[in-house]
Design a protein around this motif. Sequence first.
Motif, PDB file in Angstrom:
ATOM      1  N   LEU A   5      51.775  31.477  85.204  1.00  0.00           N
ATOM      2  CA  LEU A   5      52.321  30.131  85.388  1.00  0.00           C
ATOM      3  C   LEU A   5      52.406  29.460  84.028  1.00  0.00           C
ATOM      4  O   LEU A   5      51.470  29.566  83.225  1.00  0.00           O
ATOM      5  CB  LEU A   5      51.441  29.311  86.328  1.00  0.00           C
ATOM      6  CG  LEU A   5      51.790  27.826  86.482  1.00  0.00           C
ATOM      7  CD1 LEU A   5      51.586  27.370  87.914  1.00  0.00           C
ATOM      8  CD2 LEU A   5      50.969  26.934  85.531  1.00  0.00           C
ATOM      9  N   ALA A  39      50.987  21.629  87.886  1.00  0.00           N
ATOM     10  CA  ALA A  39      50.395  22.917  87.520  1.00  0.00           C
ATOM     11  C   ALA A  39      49.272  23.290  88.473  1.00  0.00           C
ATOM     12  O   ALA A  39      49.162  24.455  88.895  1.00  0.00           O
ATOM     13  CB  ALA A  39      49.870  22.863  86.091  1.00  0.00           C
ATOM     14  N   THR A  43      49.502  26.389  91.065  1.00  0.00           N
ATOM     15  CA  THR A  43      48.477  27.434  90.944  1.00  0.00           C
ATOM     16  C   THR A  43      47.861  27.740  92.293  1.00  0.00           C
ATOM     17  O   THR A  43      47.646  28.903  92.656  1.00  0.00           O
ATOM     18  CB  THR A  43      47.385  27.020  89.951  1.00  0.00           C
ATOM     19  OG1 THR A  43      47.945  26.884  88.646  1.00  0.00           O
ATOM     20  CG2 THR A  43      46.273  28.058  89.903  1.00  0.00           C
ATOM     21  N   ALA A  51      47.255  31.061  83.778  1.00  0.00           N
ATOM     22  CA  ALA A  51      47.958  29.781  83.690  1.00  0.00           C
ATOM     23  C   ALA A  51      47.974  29.350  82.227  1.00  0.00           C
ATOM     24  O   ALA A  51      46.920  29.192  81.606  1.00  0.00           O
ATOM     25  CB  ALA A  51      47.273  28.719  84.545  1.00  0.00           C
ATOM     26  N   LEU A  53      48.682  26.426  79.807  1.00  0.00           N
ATOM     27  CA  LEU A  53      48.770  24.974  79.940  1.00  0.00           C
ATOM     28  C   LEU A  53      48.871  24.284  78.586  1.00  0.00           C
ATOM     29  O   LEU A  53      48.071  24.542  77.685  1.00  0.00           O
ATOM     30  CB  LEU A  53      47.527  24.438  80.661  1.00  0.00           C
ATOM     31  CG  LEU A  53      47.127  25.068  82.001  1.00  0.00           C
ATOM     32  CD1 LEU A  53      45.863  24.400  82.511  1.00  0.00           C
ATOM     33  CD2 LEU A  53      48.249  24.946  83.017  1.00  0.00           C
ATOM     34  N   ILE A  69      41.934  23.729  88.074  1.00  0.00           N
ATOM     35  CA  ILE A  69      42.376  25.091  88.386  1.00  0.00           C
ATOM     36  C   ILE A  69      41.198  26.040  88.479  1.00  0.00           C
ATOM     37  O   ILE A  69      41.107  26.864  89.392  1.00  0.00           O
ATOM     38  CB  ILE A  69      43.385  25.578  87.328  1.00  0.00           C
ATOM     39  CG1 ILE A  69      44.730  24.873  87.514  1.00  0.00           C
ATOM     40  CG2 ILE A  69      43.574  27.101  87.401  1.00  0.00           C
ATOM     41  CD1 ILE A  69      45.735  25.144  86.422  1.00  0.00           C
ATOM     42  N   THR A  76      42.176  32.602  88.601  1.00  0.00           N
ATOM     43  CA  THR A  76      43.214  32.344  87.606  1.00  0.00           C
ATOM     44  C   THR A  76      42.583  32.031  86.252  1.00  0.00           C
ATOM     45  O   THR A  76      41.811  31.085  86.133  1.00  0.00           O
ATOM     46  CB  THR A  76      44.108  31.163  88.034  1.00  0.00           C
ATOM     47  OG1 THR A  76      44.785  31.490  89.254  1.00  0.00           O
ATOM     48  CG2 THR A  76      45.150  30.857  86.961  1.00  0.00           C
ATOM     49  N   VAL A  78      42.712  30.634  82.502  1.00  0.00           N
ATOM     50  CA  VAL A  78      43.468  29.557  81.875  1.00  0.00           C
ATOM     51  C   VAL A  78      43.508  29.733  80.357  1.00  0.00           C
ATOM     52  O   VAL A  78      42.481  29.984  79.724  1.00  0.00           O
ATOM     53  CB  VAL A  78      42.852  28.182  82.209  1.00  0.00           C
ATOM     54  CG1 VAL A  78      43.549  27.075  81.415  1.00  0.00           C
ATOM     55  CG2 VAL A  78      42.948  27.904  83.704  1.00  0.00           C
TER      56      VAL A  78
END
Length: 218
Positions: A5, A39, A43, A51, A53, A69, A76, A78
């Motif tokens: 993402l 976001a 997610t 992800a 960001l 998240i 996930t 980050v």
Amino acid sequence: MIRVLIADDEPMIRSGIRTILRTDDGIEIVAEASDGGEAVTLTETYRPDVALLDIRMPVLDGLAAAGRIRARAPETAVIILTTFGEDGYIVRALDSGAAGFLLKALDPHELIAGVRAVAGGAACLSPAIAKRVIAQWRQTTPSRGYAARARIQTLAPRERDVLALLGAGLSNAEIAARLHFVEGTVKSYVSVILTRLEVRNRVQAAVLAVEAGLVPSP
């Protein structure tokens, strides 16, 4: 296939990141967000492996989004991707549970490598960021070293072995190969280590391993 993402409030930046990641056949872009709140929502919907960001976004900034998240979709990983490298952002990013902190002014191959690293269970920091973390470690070595050695006493010998390799920067797959484990066993060890040491992510555990003397200072 690594599912990613991308979250950035600037369409041109998202387009550039998308273009870079699509050069790797093993990476798939599953969603894009223009703010931190979106976001988090996307997610939860798509459950990406990684992800990416930006920090400065409307509605919810990247650091706050990272924390949510990690709480709502812990599977996930980050990566904070930003043009800003201030120490305050670095600390907040790591405290939020981010597995990586990369500057936007990096080589495209480093971005792909970073995504692959955190998807494989490792951590990633831009070289400039890593230097700052190391510098901060060196400034506080005496007191933090003593505290770190006391904290790792709670670990079993095999858990210390895993922590040492984690501190050396190895991914779960690399640790498994080194210790002749299956990767799932390593993941279980890492989860136990993070809980017992009361740290939020692999970066914090790796720094603790260095402070405790399990691996040489980089």
